[in-house]
Design a protein around this motif. Structure first.
Motif, short mmCIF file in Angstrom:
data_model
loop_
_atom_site.label_atom_id
_atom_site.label_comp_id
_atom_site.label_asym_id
_atom_site.label_seq_id
_atom_site.Cartn_x
_atom_site.Cartn_y
_atom_site.Cartn_z
N ASP A 100 0.98 -1.02 0.03
CA ASP A 100 -0.15 0.14 -0.15
C ASP A 100 0.68 1.01 0.15
O ASP A 100 0.57 2.33 -0.60
N LYS B 100 -5.09 -2.21 -7.84
CA LYS B 100 -5.88 -1.88 -6.90
C LYS B 100 -6.47 -0.21 -6.84
O LYS B 100 -7.46 0.25 -6.09
N LYS B 101 -5.76 0.58 -7.68
CA LYS B 101 -6.18 1.81 -7.96
C LYS B 101 -5.95 2.73 -6.92
O LYS B 101 -6.58 3.59 -6.30
N GLN B 102 -4.77 2.37 -5.96
CA GLN B 102 -4.74 3.30 -5.00
C GLN B 102 -3.09 2.79 -4.49
O GLN B 102 -2.57 1.80 -4.64
N LYS C 156 0.54 4.75 -2.33
CA LYS C 156 1.64 6.01 -1.98
C LYS C 156 2.92 5.65 -2.26
O LYS C 156 3.51 4.52 -1.70
N ASN D 134 -4.64 6.95 -9.43
CA ASN D 134 -4.95 7.06 -8.26
C ASN D 134 -3.78 6.82 -7.09
O ASN D 134 -3.77 6.10 -5.85
N ILE D 135 -2.62 7.03 -7.64
CA ILE D 135 -1.38 6.60 -6.91
C ILE D 135 -0.35 7.91 -6.81
O ILE D 135 -0.34 8.55 -7.64
N GLN D 136 -0.37 8.19 -5.52
CA GLN D 136 0.44 9.41 -5.15
C GLN D 136 1.74 9.27 -4.92
O GLN D 136 2.23 8.35 -4.47
N SER E 142 -5.22 12.31 -1.27
CA SER E 142 -5.25 12.00 -2.53
C SER E 142 -4.85 12.89 -3.64
O SER E 142 -4.63 12.35 -4.79
#
Length: 243
Positions: free
Chosen positions: A83, A130-132, A134, A175-177, A229
């Motif tokens: 994650d 997962k579309k997320q 960091k 959607n990954i920062q 986000s």
């Protein structure tokens, strides 16, 4: 809700250890890595497990893709996908560029920059699925302004800063920062070579009047790994107003 998982490279001491402790206190599964200090890494693992979280400790050179792949396979088997990725592994070199050997240059690039490429490359597919996700890269103010007698180090940190900005644009649609923390003078072993008079002179240059603490870096890294986000592609200075 399933626990989230964070990987911190260079986590046997200093900033990396502080970041690992911060995430463990917040209930994350924690993966820690270093290259040389196995005893220290195991001590960190023991401390993290005291917070009732799962911890995977892995020795290895993240600048070597094969070793990096082996670590990520262990992560996949134990936790699934990541994650949060914190690229902290790094070394310094102080001296004139003309006196730096080719081997020292190659080691600097491999440890400080190639490791970031390797870990990001292997983290991204799971995060995209997962579309997320960091990604936080630990950089330095010298990557912004450059430092005399630290040319190679400055070059790697400048590379990380550009890498961060570019990758953030690439991954934002998923959607990954991706952000970086440009640290100033932090009170870690990396700065313990300074003589007392040199340390006093350094602190005199810092408007905040002191060195930063590893725990302060960890607080910022956790915030970047947990919230907001819409914040991406930023190189955030943490230097007490120094640069």
């Amino acid at each position: 809700m399933a626990k989230k998982t964070v990987l911190i490279t260079g986590a046997s001491r200093g900033i990396g250890k502080a970041v690992a402790v911060k995430f463990a206190k917040k209930g994350y599964n924690v993966v820690i890595n270093c290259l040389h200090s196995e005893d220290r890494l195991l001590q960190v693992k023991k401390e993290l497990e005291s917070y009732q979280v799962s911890c995977l400790s892995c020795m290895g050179d993240m600048g070597d893709m094969y070793q990096c792949q082996a670590l990520f396979e262990q992560v996949r088997r134990q936790f699934g996908t990541l994650d949060v990725l914190v690229n902290n592994a790094g070394i310094s070199y102080i001296g004139l560029l003309q006196d730096m050997s080719q081997d020292a240059w190659d080691r600097m690039i491999r440890t400080n920059l190639t490791s970031v490429f390797n870990c990001c490359k292997l983290s991204i597919p799971g995060m995209v699925e997962k579309k997320q996700g960091k990604i936080i890269n630990i950089s330095s103010v010298w990557g912004i302004s450059g430092a005399s007698c630290e040319v190679a180090y400055s070059a790697t940190k400048g590379g990380i800063n550009a890498f961060t900005k570019a990758l953030a644009k690439e991954l934002a649609p998923s959607n990954i920062q991706v952000n970086a923390v440009a640290c100033g003078a932090i009170d870690t072993e990396m700065n313990q070579f300074l003589e007392e008079d040199e340390l006093i002179a350094l602190i005199d240059e810092i408007p905040a009047g002191r060195l930063g603490k590893a725990e302060e870096v960890a607080d910022l890294v956790y915030h970047l790994g947990y919230k907001n986000s819409y914040l991406t592609g930023q190189v955030i200075g943490l230097d007490g107003g120094w640069i």
